[in-house]
Design an enzyme around this catalytic site. Sequence first.
Site, PDB file in Angstrom:
ATOM      1  N   HIS A  17      23.968 -18.649  26.983  1.00 18.49           N
ATOM      2  CA  HIS A  17      23.378 -18.686  25.761  1.00 18.49           C
ATOM      3  C   HIS A  17      23.253 -17.204  25.297  1.00 18.49           C
ATOM      4  O   HIS A  17      22.669 -16.375  26.039  1.00 18.49           O
ATOM      5  CB  HIS A  17      22.170 -19.343  25.542  1.00 18.49           C
ATOM      6  CG  HIS A  17      21.558 -19.540  24.298  1.00 18.49           C
ATOM      7  ND1 HIS A  17      20.332 -19.225  23.908  1.00 18.49           N
ATOM      8  CD2 HIS A  17      22.045 -19.697  23.232  1.00 18.49           C
ATOM      9  CE1 HIS A  17      19.934 -19.362  22.560  1.00 18.49           C
ATOM     10  NE2 HIS A  17      21.199 -19.776  22.060  1.00 18.49           N
ATOM     11  N   HIS A  59      22.151 -12.415  16.084  1.00 22.52           N
ATOM     12  CA  HIS A  59      21.648 -13.892  15.659  1.00 22.52           C
ATOM     13  C   HIS A  59      21.010 -13.779  14.303  1.00 22.52           C
ATOM     14  O   HIS A  59      21.039 -14.685  13.620  1.00 22.52           O
ATOM     15  CB  HIS A  59      20.511 -14.144  16.906  1.00 22.52           C
ATOM     16  CG  HIS A  59      19.953 -15.548  16.564  1.00 22.52           C
ATOM     17  ND1 HIS A  59      18.898 -15.686  15.734  1.00 22.52           N
ATOM     18  CD2 HIS A  59      20.248 -16.738  17.196  1.00 22.52           C
ATOM     19  CE1 HIS A  59      18.536 -16.989  15.814  1.00 22.52           C
ATOM     20  NE2 HIS A  59      19.449 -17.688  16.542  1.00 22.52           N
TER      21      HIS A  59
HETATM   22  O1  G3P Z   1      25.148 -22.676  19.650  1.00 24.10           O
HETATM   23  C1  G3P Z   1      24.175 -23.070  20.042  1.00 24.10           C
HETATM   24  C2  G3P Z   1      22.652 -22.179  19.671  1.00 24.10           C
HETATM   25  O2  G3P Z   1      22.798 -21.115  20.161  1.00 24.10           O
HETATM   26  C3  G3P Z   1      22.088 -22.601  18.699  1.00 24.10           C
HETATM   27  O3  G3P Z   1      20.956 -21.909  18.475  1.00 24.10           O
HETATM   28  O4  G3P Z   1      19.495 -20.282  17.296  1.00 24.10           O
HETATM   29  O5  G3P Z   1      20.091 -19.863  19.436  1.00 24.10           O
HETATM   30  O6  G3P Z   1      21.886 -19.687  17.575  1.00 24.10           O
HETATM   31  P1  G3P Z   1      20.640 -20.284  18.100  1.00 24.10           P
HETATM   32 MG    MG Z   2      23.638 -19.361  18.961  1.00 24.75          MG
END
Ligand code: G3P
Ligand code: MG
Length: 254
Positions: A17, A59
Amino acid sequence: MNTSSNTPWPLPFWIAHRGAGKLAPENTLAAFRLGATHGYRAFECDVKLSSDGVPFLLHDSSLRRTSTGSGLASAQSWSELSRLDAGSWHSRAHAGEPLASLEAVAHFVQANRFGLNLELKPTPGQERLTGQVVGREVLRLWQGQGQGQALLPLFSSFEPVALEGARKTAPGVPRGLLLDSPRESWLDEAQSLGCVAVITNYRLMDAARVQAIHAAGMKALVYTANDESVVAWLRANGVDGIITDAVDRFVPDH
Ligand code: G3P
Ligand code: MG
């Protein structure tokens, strides 16, 4: 380029992630490299546009949390953004780490044959534009790739309009709908966008949802699962992929 329906599924089961979750500054190449040292072969990251239309990783809409900049990132040119420090907020070890352009990320994943989940994370109001521009840029950057060489990315987004934009300019690049809270139309939306995957908050995924997604011919993925018991439960329920921050605890087995 292939159409979505005959493009090979581009991702292994384990996906790091924001590069390497929390162990390195999120959405930078340092994070990708750290994830790779833990054996990860696929990475999720968040992409948006500078004021001059350059796709780069960030982000939040604001620069404040994860860089030395401030204000809306979409109001600044790539030449301004590329001079910011996107590492010192995380740790001294990463001071001076720059924001990553999509172009730099493309070079990294292609050279290493890594998978990429590109989350379209538009600055509010730029949903369609972001999908269109990133779609066009992916076609340019991945031209000549694929077919047993480097894999195409998987686009994903919480914003159906962004996925529509990407479909318009890059119909052959696969798409996944992100879902953070339940809504009645989710499966219809994913199908009408021509998605090959639905990616939910792990709390929303259960056996019935996995079955519904599979019955529609799509893959069922989750984010952001960091707990061993949660991961065991998700695997038992048949999910096809997990996006995790815990790259130091889960050794990717496939
Ligand atoms: O793509 C999955 C996840 O990254 C979505 O949530 O807020 O971490 O971008 P976020
Ligand atoms: Mg994401």
